[in-house]
Write an enzyme that holds these catalytic residues in place. Structure first.
Site, PDB file in Angstrom:
ATOM      1  N   GLY B 222     174.188  96.143  26.115  1.00 38.39           N
ATOM      2  CA  GLY B 222     173.902  96.183  24.687  1.00 38.39           C
ATOM      3  C   GLY B 222     173.115  97.425  24.313  1.00 38.39           C
ATOM      4  O   GLY B 222     173.295  98.500  24.887  1.00 38.39           O
ATOM      5  N   SER B 223     172.195  97.256  23.374  1.00 44.63           N
ATOM      6  CA  SER B 223     171.504  98.421  22.798  1.00 44.63           C
ATOM      7  C   SER B 223     170.613  99.165  23.786  1.00 44.63           C
ATOM      8  O   SER B 223     170.231 100.300  23.514  1.00 44.63           O
ATOM      9  CB  SER B 223     170.674  97.978  21.596  1.00 44.63           C
ATOM     10  OG  SER B 223     171.539  97.429  20.624  1.00 44.63           O
ATOM     11  N   THR B 224     170.256  98.531  24.912  1.00 46.21           N
ATOM     12  CA  THR B 224     169.442  99.279  25.876  1.00 46.21           C
ATOM     13  C   THR B 224     170.208 100.498  26.383  1.00 46.21           C
ATOM     14  O   THR B 224     169.620 101.497  26.778  1.00 46.21           O
ATOM     15  CB  THR B 224     169.038  98.418  27.087  1.00 46.21           C
ATOM     16  OG1 THR B 224     170.219  97.861  27.665  1.00 46.21           O
ATOM     17  CG2 THR B 224     168.109  97.290  26.677  1.00 46.21           C
ATOM     18  N   PHE B 225     171.539 100.413  26.321  1.00 41.52           N
ATOM     19  CA  PHE B 225     172.373 101.524  26.776  1.00 41.52           C
ATOM     20  C   PHE B 225     172.291 102.714  25.817  1.00 41.52           C
ATOM     21  O   PHE B 225     172.711 103.817  26.139  1.00 41.52           O
ATOM     22  CB  PHE B 225     173.827 101.038  26.912  1.00 41.52           C
ATOM     23  CG  PHE B 225     174.735 101.992  27.638  1.00 41.52           C
ATOM     24  CD1 PHE B 225     174.646 102.150  29.017  1.00 41.52           C
ATOM     25  CD2 PHE B 225     175.684 102.737  26.955  1.00 41.52           C
ATOM     26  CE1 PHE B 225     175.483 103.029  29.691  1.00 41.52           C
ATOM     27  CE2 PHE B 225     176.524 103.621  27.620  1.00 41.52           C
ATOM     28  CZ  PHE B 225     176.418 103.762  29.001  1.00 41.52           C
ATOM     29  N   LYS B 226     171.746 102.482  24.603  1.00 44.67           N
ATOM     30  CA  LYS B 226     171.614 103.589  23.638  1.00 44.67           C
ATOM     31  C   LYS B 226     170.738 104.692  24.213  1.00 44.67           C
ATOM     32  O   LYS B 226     170.850 105.857  23.813  1.00 44.67           O
ATOM     33  CB  LYS B 226     171.030 103.075  22.317  1.00 44.67           C
ATOM     34  CG  LYS B 226     172.043 102.271  21.508  1.00 44.67           C
ATOM     35  CD  LYS B 226     171.407 101.632  20.288  1.00 44.67           C
ATOM     36  CE  LYS B 226     172.426 100.750  19.559  1.00 44.67           C
ATOM     37  NZ  LYS B 226     171.776  99.887  18.570  1.00 44.67           N
TER      38      LYS B 226
END
Lengths: 469, 481
Positions: B222-226
């Site tokens: 999810g957004s941690t991959f941003k």
């Protein structure tokens, strides 16, 4: 093979009984059994268990009773057969006790299940056959009945309601509290059928044929097409067993015995060649058509592949057995000192692997040697006996013993794919033990008849000739 | 007919010969290699008769063997485990029919058969001393581990995992997988049947307590991959915290992609820093599309995704994936850690640690020192670089932006520690069910990182800030306070 049609002369043997030698050997077999239990107890519990005496002496009593009976009912019978069979039975009993002992809370209460009872029943069957079947040739009358009996026995487990599945193989039937493995009895019926059938048909099967030649050499002598019928029936049955009942063991046993006896009767190797080719072809086709045959072969070839090992019904049992054998090494861990109880079916199908672990290669080879001696004595009975039927019957029974051993140990040690089968005299299980002893009864009877000195004519007052037996 | 009977008996003899030759081959020649085969499950139970080395955390035994035989009887060593299920995912269990965790991976050291112990073994043979297994010291920090485990226990019925790394060395400070199990229940040698039954029960437990989620379960990050997408934008497009990107309220990627909070910057282009701070989806999807599939995947690989060979710590770590995407819609979603991107908690901890350590990802490891039974050091793991993920300046910019996340108006305020700057990133990953996976990655203190963490709460159904950030915070606090 020019002597084919010549009448068979019985091999002349002096009328020696050697019953005392038999007694000595039997006592040795009993002592080995008792020592086996004693050492197992010491290794498991630190002292000699009571079973050494209770189990050991009960077995000893049976053995001596059998010997005494022999002195009366079959005094001329081969003196090696009974000790060899008792030795195997006894080693089996000791091993079964050891395997039971480890799972029993109080080692002194460990028994051998029904094995002693079945030994007694087997010995009684053996005795009754020797007493009441004065001449095995009476069995000739029941050629097709025995064929039918064999068929019915083989097919019984397939019946719904009666059949009973154990470890995925449908080989048992359940009658009330008893489970039986009717295919064991079928072996006897099959050998009887083959012996009487081949006796009446051997001349035809033997002589008529068409040689196929390459130059001057006869490559193979092809039988007439119509004479192929019996081999075709045998083949269909064997392949049927393999496919329908999924029982490779019985299939191999059936067809192998059939070919061996066909060869003995006809003296034509072409039958064997044709049979082997047909079985090979049938098995190959079955391999490609049926997954369970493929699975068997896969387990055999890739036993040590972790994936095959982990599969349901994979090579786990086979690998456990081989690992046990490896732990045994040359001299074994000692009976009771190893972990043979971790082997799957350690007391039945894999009992030879248990022996191999705890008695080592040495012990296993000893057991095999005794089995071999027993079998070769059986062959000797066939040689010495009179009449085609007796010869076929005796050699057929001896061959069944060898062949069964080959199928089970060959399977366990990965010479051939593993198939469920019992080891003669040793595996826990009533039907198998009974069958083995019945076969011994027939062999001993034939042997006694063959070795008994010919009745002597005595001249007595005048013209009447009295025959004294 | 006697001729054929004789031939048949010779054939019988041959069959027996085949058997005899074969069993001689198996028992005489092959035996050793069969015994060494991993499928010989007995080798585990066999070695119960030998003293096995202990496994230690911070100098205390967490797994050790004790002779339980009555006096005068031959030794029987029972394996014991301390602290219940706390360390089980890493330490594993040494059962009669197999071993897991460090117990399995370092079996030959623990039981003393490893070649590295050969000299000692040789000496033991000569001196007649009973050989003992080596002792293994783990890198785990008991406080970090306990904090993470307790935090999951407090959540109750949620499964999940947390990993904490020392960013400078790669040492694994904590590896929590929840639920866990007490290894003592499956290793009894006095009540084998209960032990086996307990193990079977664990195997069939739908919550999979045997699975080490920290190393061996993949989730959409999810957004941690941003953080990875932002790194790629800075590295490949020369972007900076102030670089703007289109951030519509809804971006059409085959199916419409909305923002979690509705709007990032009122529909206007948004800066990279602000997009990280509030976790803007549409701008990051656009960044990913601008960066391109190859570059994004390459950047992920530099952090440890798509490994060429399996990473071992020495436990095997399941691969994390961020494949090259060519389809715009899929690439856009990959940029926010969805579609085909899948990561283990350890991998996301490596991302955080890489940023924390000036862009340099250290090779993670959990075995610190192996000592012989006489306490002489057999092996000592020295930190080594796993990969250069980003340049030091990129790492600095990423840190700067990630600090905003735990600050006022950030998306991960629950991870903030008073008086200490914490860098972080939340994640709420769609997974096809109604319940999202909730993530938090981060490190502290931001200016001198001592611990980097990644936490995932499986099917948490909340937000990363709500469920994962507090766990991460308590683990970080265990080190920095």
């Amino acid at each position: 093979m020019s002597d084919t049609s010549a009448p068979e002369a019985p091999t002349a043997l002096p009328p020696v009984k050697r019953r005392n030698a038999e007694l000595v050997l039997i006592i040795l077999a009993v002592v080995i059994t008792m020592v086996g239990i004693a050492i197992a107890g010491i290794n498991l519990n630190g002292r000699v268990p009571a079973a050494t005496w209770t189990v050991g002496l009960t077995f000893g009593a049976f053995a001596v009773a059998a010997h005494v009976a022999m002195r009366f009912v079959a005094p001329y019978a081969d003196p090696l057969i009974l000790p060899c069979a008792l030795f195997l039975n006894g080693v089996g009993v000791a091993m079964i006790w050891r395997l039971n002992a480890i799972t029993t809370e109080d080692i002194e209460r460990a028994g051998v299940g029904m094995q002693l009872v079945w030994t007694a029943i087997g010995l009684i069957c053996c005795f009754l056959i020797i007493v009441f079947m004065k001449d095995p040739r009476v069995l000739q009358r029941y050629t097709y009945i025995s064929a039918l009996v064999a068929l019915v026995l083989l097919m019984l487990p397939a019946l719904p309601g009666l059949g009973h599945e154990v470890y995925g193989a449908r080989l048992w039937i359940k009658l009330g509290p008893f489970t039986m493995q009717p295919s064991e009895f079928a072996k006897i019926a099959l050998v009887i059928f083959l012996a009487s059938y081949l006796m009446s048909k051997r001349q035809v099967l033997q002589i008529v044929g068409k040689p196929i030649k390459v130059g001057r050499f006869t490559l193979i002598e092809l039988p007439r097409a119509r004479d192929l019928a019996p081999i075709l029936v045998g083949w269909v049955l064997a392949i049927g067993m393999l496919v329908v009942l999924r029982d490779l063991g019985t299939s191999l046993l059936l067809f192998g015995t059939f070919l061996a006896m066909l060869y003995v009767a006809t003296q034509r190797s072409s039958w064997v060649t044709i049979g082997l080719v047909m079985f090979g072809a049938g098995a190959t086709i079955a391999y490609f058509l049926f997954w369970h045959v493929r699975a068997r072969v896969n387990i055999w070839v890739n036993a040590f592949d972790p994936e095959v090992y982990e599969q349901v019904g994979g090579s786990q049992q086979l690998v456990q057995g081989i690992v046990g054998m490896a732990y045994g090494g040359l001299f074994g861990t000692g009976i009771g000192a190893g972990k043979a109880h971790q082997i799957f079916a350690a007391d039945s199908d894999f009992i030879l692997a248990s022996i191999a672990e705890e008695l080592g290669l040495t012990g296993l080879l000893a057991v095999l040697m005794v089995l071999l001696v027993l079998v070769e004595r059986g062959m000797r009975v066939a040689l010495a006996s009179t009449g085609t039927f007796n010869k076929l019957l005796a050699s057929g029974m001896a061959f069944v013993l060898v062949y069964q051993t080959f199928i089970v140990l060959g399977g366990v040690s990965r010479v051939i794919p593993l198939t469920g089968s019992t080891t003669p005299f040793m595996s826990a299980g009533g039907t198998a033990l009974m069958t083995s002893w019945i076969m011994m009864g027939i062999l001993l009877r034939i042997s006694d008849n063959a070795r008994r000195p010919a009745p002597q004519a005595i001249q007595d007052e005048g013209a009447t000739q009295v025959i004294r037996r | 007919m006697n001729t054929t009977i004789r031939r048949l008996s010779i054939f019988c003899l041959l069959m027996f010969l085949v058997l005899m030759v074969n069993v001689t081959w198996v028992q005489g020649f092959q035996a050793q290699s069969i015994l060494e085969d991993p499928l010989n499950r007995r080798q585990f139970s066999e070695r119960l008769s030998e003293p096995r080395g202990p496994i230690q955390v911070a100098g205390e035994n967490v797994a050790y063997s004790e002779d339980i035989a009555e006096e005068g009887k031959p030794a029987r060593y029972q394996r014991f485990y301390n602290e219940g299920g706390l360390y089980t995912p890493i330490v594993g269990s040494f059962r009669q029919y197999g071993a897991s965790g460090i117990e399995g991976a370092e079996n030959s050291l623990l039981d003393g058969t490893d070649d590295r112990l050969a000299v000692r073994n040789f000496r033991d043979i000569i001196t007649g001393r009973e050989p003992e297994g080596a002792q293994i010291q783990l890198t785990l920090n008991p406080d970090v581990q306990q904090a993470g485990y307790d935090a999951f226990a407090a959540l109750g019925d949620k499964n999940g995992a947390a990993v904490a790394l020392d960013p400078e060395t790669g040492a694994i400070l904590g590896a929590v997988s929840y639920p866990s199990y007490d290894a003592n229940e499956v290793v009894s040698i006095t009540d084998e049947i209960t032990a086996v039954n307990n193990y079977v029960e664990l195997e069939n437990d739908p919550r999979k307590p045997l699975l080490n989620r920290a190393l061996n379960e993949r989730y959409a990050p999810g957004s941690t991959f941003k953080v990875v997408t932002a790194a790629a934008a800075i590295e490949y497009l020369d972007a900076g915290p102030d670089s703007e990107q289109d951030a519509p309220d809804i971006l059409s990627l085959g199916v419409d992609l909305p923002n979690a909070m509705g709007s990032c910057n009122g529909g206007a282009p948004d800066t990279l820093a602000h997009s990280i701070q509030i976790s803007c989806n549409t701008s990051f999807a656009n960044w990913a599309i601008d960066v391109g599939g190859e570059n994004l995947s390459e950047q992920a690989s530099k952090f440890g995704f798509n490994p060429e060979e399996t990473l071992t710590v020495p436990l095997e770590v399941t691969e994390s994936y961020a494949p090259v995407e060519t389809d715009r819609n899929i690439l856009g979603r990959a940029g926010i850690g969805q579609s085909n991107v899948e990561s283990t908690p350890l991998q996301m901890a490596m991302v955080a640690a890489g940023v924390a350590n000036d862009g340099e990802v250290m090779r993670p490891y959990v075995v610190d020192t192996v000592r012989d039974s006489d306490l002489s050091v057999v092996t000592q793991t020295s930190p080594e670089t796993y990969s250069e993920a980003v340049s030091a300046s990129t790492a600095e910019q990423l840190t700067e932006m990630m600090v905003l996340v735990t600050g006022t108006n950030g998306s991960g305020t629950n991870a903030a520690i008073p008086g200490i700057e914490v860098a972080g990133k939340t994640g709420t990953a769609e997974n096809g069910t109604d319940l999202t996976h909730n993530w938090f990655i981060g490190f502290a203190p931001a200016d001198d990182p001592q611990i980097a963490v990644a936490v995932v709460v499986e099917f948490g159904g909340g937000s990363g800030n709500e469920l994962a950030a507090p766990i991460a915070r308590s683990m970080m606090e265990a080190v920095v306070q």
